[in-house]
Design an enzyme around this catalytic site. Structure first.
Site, PDB file in Angstrom:
ATOM      1  N   CYS A 128       0.891  -1.159   0.000  1.00  0.00           N
ATOM      2  CA  CYS A 128       0.000   0.000   0.000  1.00  0.00           C
ATOM      3  C   CYS A 128       0.927   1.206   0.000  1.00  0.00           C
ATOM      4  O   CYS A 128       1.486   1.554   1.039  1.00  0.00           O
ATOM      5  CB  CYS A 128      -0.899  -0.018   1.244  1.00  0.00           C
ATOM      6  SG  CYS A 128      -1.963   1.428   1.358  1.00  0.00           S
ATOM      7  N   CYS A 138      -0.459   4.363   2.166  1.00  0.00           N
ATOM      8  CA  CYS A 138      -0.717   4.260   3.614  1.00  0.00           C
ATOM      9  C   CYS A 138      -0.365   2.856   4.084  1.00  0.00           C
ATOM     10  O   CYS A 138       0.791   2.464   3.991  1.00  0.00           O
ATOM     11  CB  CYS A 138      -2.132   4.688   3.974  1.00  0.00           C
ATOM     12  SG  CYS A 138      -3.417   4.286   2.782  1.00  0.00           S
ATOM     13  N   SER A 139      -1.302   2.114   4.590  1.00  0.00           N
ATOM     14  CA  SER A 139      -0.983   0.785   5.122  1.00  0.00           C
ATOM     15  C   SER A 139      -2.228  -0.088   5.156  1.00  0.00           C
ATOM     16  O   SER A 139      -2.441  -0.823   6.100  1.00  0.00           O
ATOM     17  CB  SER A 139      -0.404   0.918   6.525  1.00  0.00           C
ATOM     18  OG  SER A 139      -1.302   1.678   7.325  1.00  0.00           O
ATOM     19  N   CYS A 140      -3.057   0.013   4.115  1.00  0.00           N
ATOM     20  CA  CYS A 140      -4.297  -0.748   4.068  1.00  0.00           C
ATOM     21  C   CYS A 140      -3.996  -2.242   4.156  1.00  0.00           C
ATOM     22  O   CYS A 140      -3.096  -2.734   3.465  1.00  0.00           O
ATOM     23  CB  CYS A 140      -5.048  -0.437   2.776  1.00  0.00           C
ATOM     24  SG  CYS A 140      -5.436   1.314   2.634  1.00  0.00           S
TER      25      CYS A 140
END
Lengths: 240, 211
Positions: free
Chosen positions: B106, B109-111
């Site tokens: 991702c 972000c950090s999905c």
């Protein structure tokens, strides 16, 4: 441009860490839990209307991301993941007037002297029940809006290059690149709020496949494809 | 604080100050954060994903359904309520084969698919990984100990809209006849993001042979 939107593809970086822990400091769990509770108690959720919390704000992933994307880009890389969360979330509480800077600073001083000093003993099972219920039900962006997808599988599309906004969901490296629609996802997807560059209202999303050569040129690796799920507003027809 | 400033000590005190004020002001309770953490320790974590992978390895029909309609396949398994909850609203599985290796990233972000994988590990959140995985995935994987030959296609998935991807890794050789429980025990979170392969640990091999 915002560097945070262009992280994908940055060159000259060190080897990647393979740190497998989720939290590297015990305090990180606390800010993670606070963020989840805020999303669970956000005033846009119907279920929250009957929950006796004093939290009365709209808080989603979009708000947390907007804060991180709004940081000084060089600071962004100085701080670890949950340090950014801590800065963003405490900043939100100060700006929204829930707590004052004086309160937060003096309470921080207290815990700096004794980190084991206890937390206030306040219980309210209805608040906690809503937080767990949010985790179990989520906040789905899929909606039943009647929208007709503009593209179909196999279509060649070009990624738009909209002017930068506070928060966006378009990775910088994709701008102006050509890809092929791999799949049209069923239904329509909103975003938590309008970002100002086209997304927000319900719209189709697509899985778009890009040849890595088309994106990175001679910096690419062989035999590699990039798949990205892209909101329709970020795509245009090849002939336009 | 100037000279003795400790970054971690300060953050620990700051977050505790924030939490205590939020409790006092009636926003959350003294138990809220612990309930959240407990949820990811007991209900939603990589132990769920491992069971899904093991089932797909032993049941070809389930595997086909998992790849065609991930939520429906997962709903057939007996997990705690919430597999379509937070960060699991739109999950999709993608399979590694001898010809294709998938890696999830991702970049912005950090999905991460919480119900099947729990919370994202630090490597996944690291801006260095996010920057490099999308442009030089083979090099990054090599640093992680995984050598993908040029003949194998690498597919990198950037989770930048609303779909949360996870990888169905390849079943390792030497696990013929294993039960789902035995198989689930060797599936790691890294393998379900395409950052590692599933391997049979040396001691498990010996156990398997003696059974």
């Amino acid at each position: 441009m915002k560097l945070q939107h262009y992280i994908g593809g940055l060159e000259n970086l060190e080897p990647s860490s393979f740190e497998k822990r989720v939290f590297v400091q015990p305090w990180e769990k606390r800010i993670f839990g606070i963020h989840v509770a805020m999303m669970a108690l956000s005033n846009h959720l119907d279920a929250v209307k009957s929950v006796p919390t004093q939290f009365d704000s709209f808080w989603t992933w979009g708000h947390l991301r907007k804060g991180a994307e709004g940081m000084n880009p060089f600071d962004y890389f100085k701080y670890r993941y949950y340090e950014k969360w801590l800065g963003g979330i405490s900043g939100f509480y100060l700006e929204s007037g829930y707590i004052s800077a004086g309160e937060l600073n003096s309470r921080t001083g207290l815990y700096l002297k004794d980190i084991n000093a206890s937390l206030p003993e306040v219980q309210n099972s209805a608040i906690d029940a809503q937080v767990v219920e949010y985790l179990r039900t989520g906040d789905s962006p899929a909606c039943h809006a009647a929208v007709q997808p503009k593209f179909k599988a196999g279509d060649v599309v070009t990624v738009r290059n909209p002017p930068p906004v506070e928060h966006c969901k378009l990775p910088g490296y994709l701008r102006t690149k050509k890809g092929i629609i791999d799949e049209v996802y069923e239904g329509a997807y909103n975003y938590y709020f309008p970002t100002g560059d086209g997304i927000g209202d319900p719209m189709p999303i697509y899985n778009v496949v890009f040849n890595s050569h088309d994106i990175w040129g001679n910096l690419t690796e062989p035999n590699t494809k990039i798949y990205v799920q892209v909101f329709e507003a970020y795509l245009e027809d090849r002939d336009q | 604080m100037a000279n003795s400033f400790d970054r971690e000590e300060y953050s620990a005190a700051r977050v505790k100050a924030l939490e205590s004020l939020l409790i006092e002001k009636g926003i959350i309770t003294a138990q809220t954060v612990d309930k959240v953490i407990e949820f990811f320790e007991k209900d939603m974590g990589p132990f769920n994903g491992a069971k899904i992978v093991a089932r797909a390895w032993v049941d070809p029909q389930f595997k086909a359904r998992l790849l065609a309609d991930t939520p429906a396949a997962i709903a057939d398994m007996h997990f705690p309520r919430g597999m379509a909850g937070a960060e699991g609203e739109n999950m999709r599985a993608v399979a590694n084969t001898s010809q294709v290796h998938n890696l999830i990233v991702c970049t912005m972000c950090s999905c991460y698919p919480w119900p099947v994988l729990g919370l994202p590990p630090y490597w996944f959140k690291d801006p260095t990984f996010r920057a490099r995985a999308i442009r030089e995935p083979r090099k990054v994987l090599k640093e992680f100990g995984l050598d993908i030959p040029e003949s194998v296609e690498v597919k990198v998935w950037d989770t930048s809209a609303q779909i949360r991807w996870f990888v169905l890794p390849e079943r390792p050789a030497g696990t013929e006849g294993w039960t789902e429980t035995q198989l689930a025990a060797i599936v790691t979170p890294e393998s379900m993001q395409g950052a590692a392969k599933v391997v049979v640990p040396a001691e498990t091999k010996t156990q398997g042979e003696s059974e």
